[in-house]
Write a protein that holds these residues in place. Structure first.
Motif, mmCIF file in Angstrom:
data_model
loop_
_atom_site.group_PDB
_atom_site.id
_atom_site.type_symbol
_atom_site.label_atom_id
_atom_site.label_comp_id
_atom_site.label_asym_id
_atom_site.label_seq_id
_atom_site.Cartn_x
_atom_site.Cartn_y
_atom_site.Cartn_z
ATOM 1 N N UNK A 82 -8.687 3.629 -12.243
ATOM 2 C CA UNK A 82 -8.145 3.429 -10.908
ATOM 3 C C UNK A 82 -7.950 4.789 -10.274
ATOM 4 N N UNK A 83 -8.473 4.971 -9.095
ATOM 5 C CA UNK A 83 -8.248 6.227 -8.382
ATOM 6 C C UNK A 83 -7.416 5.962 -7.133
ATOM 7 N N UNK A 84 -6.593 6.916 -6.806
ATOM 8 C CA UNK A 84 -5.785 6.802 -5.592
ATOM 9 C C UNK A 84 -5.744 8.155 -4.900
ATOM 10 N N UNK A 85 -5.766 8.114 -3.581
ATOM 11 C CA UNK A 85 -5.767 9.320 -2.767
ATOM 12 C C UNK A 85 -4.535 9.307 -1.884
ATOM 13 N N UNK A 86 -3.695 10.297 -2.084
ATOM 14 C CA UNK A 86 -2.445 10.411 -1.341
ATOM 15 C C UNK A 86 -2.588 11.460 -0.250
ATOM 16 N N UNK A 87 -2.144 11.107 0.970
ATOM 17 C CA UNK A 87 -2.060 12.099 2.039
ATOM 18 C C UNK A 87 -0.790 12.899 1.802
ATOM 19 N N UNK A 88 -0.936 14.164 1.449
ATOM 20 C CA UNK A 88 0.198 14.974 0.981
ATOM 21 C C UNK A 88 1.352 15.030 1.966
ATOM 22 N N UNK A 89 1.070 15.340 3.207
ATOM 23 C CA UNK A 89 2.150 15.566 4.167
ATOM 24 C C UNK A 89 2.853 14.280 4.590
ATOM 25 N N UNK A 90 2.191 13.135 4.370
ATOM 26 C CA UNK A 90 2.754 11.866 4.833
ATOM 27 C C UNK A 90 3.211 10.973 3.686
#
Length: 271
Positions: free
Chosen positions: A243-251
């Motif tokens: 499972x991969x997940x991409x987080x928007x760092x600033x938000x």
């Protein structure tokens, strides 16, 4: 007229990439999915889409069934990459050869069109004695360390180690684990010795609700049967899933989430 049963190839290998499932309507209507149910649903949807769109004649001769849900496939824009954090959790469905890790990580890099992954976590299946020992972990960890040396992976972690197991890995490893995931279903309160040890060695303890066997053999076979026939589903077993997940760092929000899975069929058992 009854729906036509899709042609299922005499393939011995199955690869699934769901694409970004964040906005899948079919998942929004099932918010209480377990991780296994979610993964099974995603595999089923991707497999169904591929089989319906494929050329029926060509499909009969396919040995590697490579299913990508192109409608939802997204790569990470290079101009946004520094603002995004990519985390991959690799579930070994059984003790495959250690280079399984390399295959899985390379697949993520290719599918998302990225050159590095911030964090890779590895999760081992449940054993009969429920014991993850260092000798089992070593060959897999060595490959993760190589990825770190090459700066393809920036940090590594693991799931479901108790204090003694984590200490053994930490003392032996060259690249130290920065994360240990703990399933609170198996321990309602974080063990004090584990908390103390993690704090002393700057290891982050994170909770999770993933079962050790996230994709049981029966779950995969049921998915295949639902999209073809019971006969087609026989002798298939999952090798690994990630499972991969991409987080928007600033938000602090999840921009992308998806699954990649590999399965195989034991051709020796075919009748």
């Amino acid at each position: 007229m009854a729906d036509e049963i899709p042609v299922f190839p005499k393939a011995s290998t199955l690869l699934i990439h769901t694409g970004n499932i964040v906005n899948w309507d079919r998942l929004k209507h099932k918010p209480n999915h377990t991780p296994t149910e979610e993964l099974s649903e995603c595999i089923s949807a991707t497999l169904s889409t591929h089989l319906k769109a494929a050329d029926k004649n060509a499909l009969q001769y396919v040995t590697l069934l490579d299913c990508v849900n192109f409608k939802f496939k997204e790569t990470l824009p290079s101009e946004e990459r520094e603002d995004l954090k990519l985390t991959v959790k690799l579930f070994l469905c059984s003790l495959q050869p250690a280079d399984t890790i390399e295959e899985a990580i390379q697949r993520v890099l290719t599918e998302l069109n990225v050159t590095f992954i911030e964090t890779v976590l590895i999760a081992f299946p449940e054993f009969e004695d429920d014991d993850i020992n260092l000798e089992i972990v070593k060959p897999y960890w060595k490959i993760l360390e190589d990825f770190v040396h090459r700066e393809v992976v920036l940090s590594v972690g693991i799931s479901d180690l108790d204090k003694n197991q984590l200490e053994e890995l930490y003392n032996w490893s060259e690249i130290k684990p920065v994360i240990n995931q703990v399933n609170l279903a198996s321990c309602c309160v974080m063990p004090k010795d584990l908390v103390t040890y993690a704090k002393e060695n700057d290891i982050q303890l994170l909770t999770h609700n993933d079962p050790r066997n996230i994709l049981p053999v029966k779950s995969l076979q049921d998915v295949i049967a639902q999209n073809s026939t019971e006969k087609d589903s026989e002798n298939w077993e999952p090798l690994w899933a990630l499972r991969y997940s991409v987080l928007v760092k600033c938000r602090g929000i999840i921009k992308t989430k998806g699954y990649i899975m590999k399965g195989s069929k034991d051709i020796k058992k075919r009748k």
